[in-house]
Design an enzyme around this catalytic site. Structure first.
Site: not given
Length: 375
Positions: A230-233
């Site tokens: 996943s992506h942190a942002a």
């Protein structure tokens, strides 16, 4: 007959006292573009990367990757006669690359001050772990250590478990900055007639690559969370499993795509207006709930069916492939990206370099050398 243009670095001589990954990667790219690269190795087994493993026809996977199209010579640099012959070789070179420990080149008379005093047109590139100054100047600088020191390990992995990158990211970063620095220096020399002295460190290279997390931490006061694929942002972003066990990676980039995703892929446009999911910030805050909703739909879909819906909605997606699948990837196969290159133990398959000329020129794909003769 139409005359084929020479590769852009044809006629350029590079001498490199190199080992491991970063410097050999830089010089291999120069060789790909037509430069003659003479690799100076230690007597006996040569570059210690030759012995990392024996997985490619009995040869090291790292060495085969990094050293095609080069010439190998050996030199005991503690022997005055052999050191003199290396200096004579450098005297005829356009570029000298070295990744000795800091200070070692200077002690051997191979530092920039000595070499460029006698050869002001020489391009002198030094690659090290932390650079030639600073409190970490003499610290050991293996790739995993640099990944730890620059914070890459802190943002890679899952929330429960950090992880280093599965490729030598620090070495690759430093090698590519050395490559681009040498190209810039060659261009500068064409205009000025003067060579260049510059250095690249693994620490500086990977710190630059950490730009997004560093700015995120500086701006928010907290580090991006480790989120696996996943992506942190951004959410939703990452790998999702379908009912038949396939994993597909998707990326939602804006609210318009989010609404299309809900309507076409999830089959329920109302999800887009759920208070937990309206904005990207809302979706990040409620990521577990978001994933639960998506997983509930995917249980009844195959991987192919999921990709079909994503394509219909115009959502960026990719298969999470194994390395065996990458070796047979249809994009590689259709474009002929894998070719054979010679090695001391016979031909092996390898990828063409990423710089692809569209004017008929082809990169050098000459053999990987065995340990060469003494200079």
């Amino acid at each position: 007959m139409v005359e084929t243009r020479a590769l852009p670095l044809a006629g350029i001589l590079v001498v490199s006292c190199e080992q491991a990954v970063a410097a050999p990667l830089a010089t291999r790219h120069l060789a790909d573009l037509g430069a003659r690269v003479v690799k100076v190795e230690r007597p006996g087994r040569g570059d210690f990367a030759r012995d990392y493993d024996t997985t490619v026809n009995g040869l090291s996977s790292h060495f085969v990757w990094l050293n095609r199209s080069k010439e190998s010579v050996t030199a005991d640099l503690k022997d005055d006669g052999q050191l003199t012959r290396v200096r004579e070789l450098i005297a005829s070179a356009d570029v000298f690359v070295q990744n000795f420990a800091p200070g070692a080149a200077e002690r051997l008379g191979l530092g920039a001050a000595d070499l460029r005093r006698d050869h002001p047109e020489l391009i002198h590139c030094s690659i090290s772990g932390y650079g030639s100054t600073g409190p970490y100047r003499d610290a050991k600088a293996y790739d995993a250590l640099i990944q730890a020191e620059t914070g890459l390990v802190s943002v890679t992995g899952t929330e429960e478990q950090p992880a280093k990158a599965g490729i030598p990211a620090a070495d690759i970063g430093a090698g590519m900055y050395a490559f681009s620095g040498i190209l810039a220096a060659l261009y500068d020399r064409e205009r000025t007639g003067e060579g260049t002295t510059f250095e690249v460190s693994l620490f500086d290279a990977l710190s630059e690559w950490m730009g997004f997390p560093l700015h995120y931490a500086a701006g928010s006061g907290k580090a991006p969370v480790r989120a696996g694929t996943s992506h942190a942002a951004i959410a939703p972003y990452g790998a999702f499993a379908t009912g038949d066990g396939q994993e597909v990676v998707l990326s939602i980039q804006n609210d318009r795509e989010w609404r299309r995703f809900c309507e076409v892929v999830l089959g329920d446009a109302a999800i887009a207006d759920d208070p937990r999911f309206v904005t990207n910030s809302d979706r990040i805050e409620h990521r577990p709930d978001l994933h639960a909703v998506i997983d509930g739909v995917l249980r009844d879909l195959t991987g192919d069916g999921f990709v079909e819906r994503l394509e219909q909605a115009g959502i960026a997606n990719a298969r999470r492939r194994t390395l065996d699948e990458v070796l047979r990837h249809p994009q590689h196969e259709e474009r002929g990206r894998f070719v054979e290159v010679g090695t001391p133990n016979g031909p092996v398959r390898t990828l063409l370099p990423p710089i692809t000329y569209l004017d008929g020129r082809t990169p050098r794909m000459d053999p990987v050398p065995d340990v060469g003769p003494q200079v």
